[in-house]
Write a protein that holds these residues in place. Structure first.
Motif, PDB file in Angstrom:
ATOM      1  N   PRO A 128      52.862 -16.331 -14.987  1.00 34.63           N
ATOM      2  CA  PRO A 128      52.677 -17.313 -13.954  1.00 34.63           C
ATOM      3  C   PRO A 128      52.985 -16.854 -12.874  1.00 34.63           C
ATOM      4  O   PRO A 128      52.635 -17.785 -11.513  1.00 34.63           O
ATOM      5  CB  PRO A 128      53.590 -18.644 -14.493  1.00 34.63           C
ATOM      6  N   LEU A 129      53.951 -16.899 -12.763  1.00 33.65           N
ATOM      7  CA  LEU A 129      54.573 -16.380 -11.529  1.00 33.65           C
ATOM      8  C   LEU A 129      53.687 -15.211 -10.155  1.00 33.65           C
ATOM      9  O   LEU A 129      53.653 -15.925  -9.073  1.00 33.65           O
ATOM     10  CB  LEU A 129      56.158 -15.682 -11.387  1.00 33.65           C
ATOM     11  N   ALA A 130      52.987 -14.236 -11.185  1.00 36.40           N
ATOM     12  CA  ALA A 130      52.459 -13.467 -10.684  1.00 36.40           C
ATOM     13  C   ALA A 130      50.861 -14.200 -10.715  1.00 36.40           C
ATOM     14  O   ALA A 130      50.500 -13.891  -9.276  1.00 36.40           O
ATOM     15  CB  ALA A 130      52.064 -12.130 -11.262  1.00 36.40           C
ATOM     16  N   MET A 131      50.461 -15.412 -10.867  1.00 36.59           N
ATOM     17  CA  MET A 131      49.005 -15.891 -10.873  1.00 36.59           C
ATOM     18  C   MET A 131      49.617 -17.060  -9.892  1.00 36.59           C
ATOM     19  O   MET A 131      48.345 -16.840  -8.338  1.00 36.59           O
ATOM     20  CB  MET A 131      49.009 -16.954 -11.989  1.00 36.59           C
ATOM     21  N   SER A 189      39.380 -10.806  -8.241  1.00 32.58           N
ATOM     22  CA  SER A 189      39.549 -10.072  -9.251  1.00 32.58           C
ATOM     23  C   SER A 189      40.570 -10.356 -10.614  1.00 32.58           C
ATOM     24  O   SER A 189      40.957 -10.163 -10.920  1.00 32.58           O
ATOM     25  CB  SER A 189      39.338  -8.713  -8.830  1.00 32.58           C
ATOM     26  N   LEU A 190      42.786  -9.863  -9.180  1.00 36.33           N
ATOM     27  CA  LEU A 190      43.320  -9.832  -9.906  1.00 36.33           C
ATOM     28  C   LEU A 190      44.132 -11.352 -10.250  1.00 36.33           C
ATOM     29  O   LEU A 190      44.347 -11.197 -11.871  1.00 36.33           O
ATOM     30  CB  LEU A 190      44.400  -9.216  -8.612  1.00 36.33           C
ATOM     31  N   GLU A 191      43.740 -12.631  -9.892  1.00 35.88           N
ATOM     32  CA  GLU A 191      43.575 -13.361 -10.471  1.00 35.88           C
ATOM     33  C   GLU A 191      42.903 -13.687 -12.215  1.00 35.88           C
ATOM     34  O   GLU A 191      43.243 -14.271 -13.042  1.00 35.88           O
ATOM     35  CB  GLU A 191      43.171 -14.514  -9.578  1.00 35.88           C
ATOM     36  N   VAL A 194      42.558 -13.455 -17.845  1.00 37.93           N
ATOM     37  CA  VAL A 194      42.002 -13.328 -19.009  1.00 37.93           C
ATOM     38  C   VAL A 194      43.229 -12.804 -20.185  1.00 37.93           C
ATOM     39  O   VAL A 194      43.213 -12.530 -21.093  1.00 37.93           O
ATOM     40  CB  VAL A 194      40.950 -12.016 -18.835  1.00 37.93           C
ATOM     41  N   PHE A 195      44.148 -11.989 -19.747  1.00 38.61           N
ATOM     42  CA  PHE A 195      45.096 -10.875 -19.678  1.00 38.61           C
ATOM     43  C   PHE A 195      45.924 -12.560 -20.760  1.00 38.61           C
ATOM     44  O   PHE A 195      46.307 -11.961 -21.798  1.00 38.61           O
ATOM     45  CB  PHE A 195      45.741 -10.844 -19.091  1.00 38.61           C
ATOM     46  N   SER A 196      46.381 -13.735 -19.716  1.00 34.46           N
ATOM     47  CA  SER A 196      47.443 -14.130 -20.267  1.00 34.46           C
ATOM     48  C   SER A 196      46.974 -15.190 -21.554  1.00 34.46           C
ATOM     49  O   SER A 196      47.021 -14.769 -22.966  1.00 34.46           O
ATOM     50  CB  SER A 196      47.589 -15.802 -19.455  1.00 34.46           C
ATOM     51  N   ALA A 202      54.420 -25.838  -3.773  1.00 36.37           N
ATOM     52  CA  ALA A 202      54.263 -26.729  -4.247  1.00 36.37           C
ATOM     53  C   ALA A 202      53.985 -26.862  -5.772  1.00 36.37           C
ATOM     54  O   ALA A 202      54.852 -26.995  -6.929  1.00 36.37           O
ATOM     55  CB  ALA A 202      53.258 -27.384  -3.861  1.00 36.37           C
ATOM     56  N   GLY A 203      52.890 -25.558  -6.395  1.00 38.23           N
ATOM     57  CA  GLY A 203      53.212 -24.889  -7.892  1.00 38.23           C
ATOM     58  C   GLY A 203      53.755 -24.401  -8.031  1.00 38.23           C
ATOM     59  O   GLY A 203      53.876 -25.002  -9.814  1.00 38.23           O
ATOM     60  N   SER A 204      55.220 -24.180  -7.411  1.00 36.18           N
ATOM     61  CA  SER A 204      56.273 -23.257  -7.806  1.00 36.18           C
ATOM     62  C   SER A 204      56.592 -24.514  -8.467  1.00 36.18           C
ATOM     63  O   SER A 204      57.258 -24.210  -9.511  1.00 36.18           O
ATOM     64  CB  SER A 204      56.702 -22.826  -7.924  1.00 36.18           C
ATOM     65  N   PHE A 205      57.132 -25.355  -7.915  1.00 35.65           N
ATOM     66  CA  PHE A 205      58.038 -26.523  -7.316  1.00 35.65           C
ATOM     67  C   PHE A 205      57.747 -26.925  -9.223  1.00 35.65           C
ATOM     68  O   PHE A 205      58.476 -28.284 -10.076  1.00 35.65           O
ATOM     69  CB  PHE A 205      58.324 -27.033  -6.382  1.00 35.65           C
TER      70      PHE A 205
END
Length: 605
Positions: free
Chosen positions: A49-52, A82-84, A89-91, A302-305
């Motif tokens: 989640p943090l990486a995303m 591409s990384l996202e 997919v990995f998640s 905002a997303g993290s919170f």
């Protein structure tokens, strides 16, 4: 202000977490490889989640940068996209793998805990199974062998999300520590409310255990092949339904009060969290408008919170559920902590290969737990090797209790039982019961194959069909089994497909075969032929007398024409020895036995 009762409930729930230690030891012992894989996968999943969110921040900032500078070089933004995609997919792969392992490990643990409960219950003293409080404990423990998959998944998910929250929290602190303070204000009230109502729910469930057990019983007798005849002939369906409805409605109303209060308070406390979240959102927007934060950072914060708020609420609520489940788990471990009083001593002596002196009851008395009345009182007699002893007396005289004392299913309240001059307690329980074959009047009609029903007498010989057939021949059950469609492979009873129901007399012959499966030195028949007519019972006992030559036997029957075949007859009345002697001696004595024998004989004239 929190009341003393609520403080106590919080304390109880935190104390219940100590049950997670033994719980996870059992999980670890169930399958170490699966447990390790589950933990490792969840740790990896917790960082995603943090990486995303960070990748999302970079994408927004890169888009704004491209708009501002008017560049056509999109290589950086394609990299981040591409990384996202790869992370997404990995998640999903991680989720599928974790779900699979949770399911498999949960099933294995459920099987293991059920096996442990069955094995432990078999070790407990017989008197416990005649106690209503014990049945409540057993019912609570039995419920914990299923559904533990949920607790396992909850605890591991809790650890996974705590790692995620810590990583997200580090990002918030880096930008502004006030966001963490606002976050705590957003989630703590809801957590306290959930904890309080989980304790109330547990208390209700536990206090209603006897009633819930009665509901289970009413469900069973209301729709069972064993009770269908009586329910129809006596018109009991309305009585059972009304009784079920009365108890179920009371439980529903008690539970509804708690559920309603929980919903109201949960809504109010969640509203506080929502207000706090939007307060933080306003704070972040103002800083972004002031140029202190980039739009990408606004998106990240905002997303993290929002994710942290959601996850913290879930963690708090899940923690409350875990403590609640841990309270229930306590019931399972409390059951496993019950210890049998009747055990094999460490310094036990080997059971005699050939009984020489026999069994001696020396002034034996016994009363059941929670009973003031003695079932056996000051009983003394000698059961000699190779002797056939008949027990007679009216119902409740203590005949079956005497048999259970012989098999050491109970310990005498006072007095002693000796075998070859040694107290019965000095022998190995396993060896003692291997050398005593008992068929009780309330034998079980197992919904199993005919061969399995017979082999129950000596389950170690389950696969020895010649031995099973020999036992059936001796008990006259061979004529019953040979008439079945699949003979010894035939399923008995109607519970399972292609099962065949037997008559009462046929079942008794199958049950009698169990006694012949065991190469015991003492055989006991506790009215196992009551469903047979007088002629059939007489034939069974004649064959029994022939087949147990050289062994001791105890026979219990209400038919005096049968018990007269015994070497001696022990007449019990109110748990005490009234008369003892051969059939001829007791007739000559003209006592109670002679009186009842003549009354019964008149019925056949």
């Amino acid at each position: 202000m929190i009341s003393k009762k609520e403080k106590s409930s919080f304390k109880d729930q935190f104390a219940a977490l100590k049950n997670l230690g033994p719980f996870f030891r059992m999980v670890w012992e169930t399958d170490r490889a699966m447990t390790t894989a589950n933990v490792v996968l969840r740790i990896i999943k917790s960082i995603i989640p943090l990486a995303m969110l960070y990748v999302g921040k970079e994408i927004v900032d890169e888009v704004i940068h491209l708009i501002n500078v008017g560049s056509d070089d999109k290589s950086v933004i394609w990299f981040w996209l591409s990384l996202e995609l790869g992370l997404a997919v990995f998640s999903e792969i991680m989720n599928r793998a974790i779900t699979l392992i949770d399911s498999l490990l949960g099933d294995l643990f459920s099987n293991k805990s059920s096996e442990q409960l069955i094995r432990h219950a078999a070790q407990l003293d017989l008197y416990r199974f005649e106690d209503a409080e014990f049945y409540d404990k057993l019912a609570l423990a039995r419920r914990q062998t299923t559904g533990r998959t949920i607790l396992l998944s909850q605890v591991l998910t809790q650890l996974q999300e705590m790692v995620t929250v810590i990583s997200l929290g580090a990002g918030l602190v880096y930008f502004n520590y006030w966001l963490i303070i606002i976050l705590i204000i957003a989630v703590v009230p809801s957590f306290l409310g959930e904890t309080h109502f989980n304790q109330r729910t547990y208390s209700l469930t536990r206090s209603w255990t006897p009633e819930r057990r009665e509901l289970d019983y009413l469900r069973y007798i209301g729709a069972s092949d064993e009770t269908a005849k009586e329910i129809k002939i006596f018109g009991l369906s309305h009585f059972i339904v009304d009784r079920f409805k009365m108890i179920a409605d009371k439980y529903y109303h008690a539970n509804r009060i708690i559920a309603t209060r929980r919903a109201i308070w949960g809504t109010l406390l969640s509203a506080i969290g929502t207000l706090a979240y939007y307060g933080a959102y306003v704070f972040i927007i103002i800083q972004t408008i002031g140029g202190l934060l980039t739009v990408g950072t606004l998106t990240f914060l905002a997303g993290s919170f929002n994710r942290m708020r959601t996850m913290l609420q879930m963690i708090m609520n899940r923690f409350s559920k875990i403590t609640q489940e841990s309270l229930y788990l306590k019931d399972f471990f409390e059951f496993l902590d019950l210890k049998p009083q009747i055990q094999t001593p460490l310094d036990f002596i080997p059971f005699p290969k050939k009984i020489k002196q026999g069994f001696v009851f020396d002034n034996v008395s016994f009363k059941y737990p929670n009973s003031e009345k003695y079932a056996i009182k000051d009983l003394s007699f000698h059961l000699k090797p190779n002797e056939k002893l008949a027990l007679v007396g009216e119902n409740g005289a203590g005949k079956t209790t005497l048999v259970k004392l012989l098999a050491r299913l109970y310990e005498p309240t006072s007095g002693s039982i000796m075998l070859d001059g040694e107290p019965l307690q000095k022998y190995s329980l396993l060896e003692l019961r291997d050398n005593i074959g008992v068929i009780f009047q309330d034998y079980i009609r197992f919904q199993m194959k005919a061969s399995e029903n017979i082999a129950i007498g000596n389950i170690e010989k389950l696969n020895e069909l010649p031995t099973i057939k020999s036992a059936a021949t001796k008990s006259l059950a061979d004529s019953v089994v040979n008439d079945l469609p699949d003979e010894y492979e035939q399923m008995l009873g109607k519970r399972f497909a292609k099962g065949v129901e037997l008559s009462g007399g046929q079942w008794q012959k199958v049950a009698l075969a169990r006694a012949y499966m065991r190469d015991a030195q003492l055989l006991i028949l506790d009215e196992p032929t009551s469903a047979l007519d007088a002629r059939a019972e007489h034939e069974v006992f004649l064959r029994f007398a022939e087949l147990i030559e050289g062994k001791a036997a105890v026979l219990i029957s209400h038919r005096f024409s049968t018990v007269r075949m015994a070497d001696r007859i022990l007449f019990l009345e109110n748990g005490q020895l009234l008369e003892l002697g051969s059939h001829e001696q007791l007739l000559a004595k003209e006592g109670k036995y002679a009186e009842l024998f003549k009354l019964q004989a008149q019925g056949y004239q």
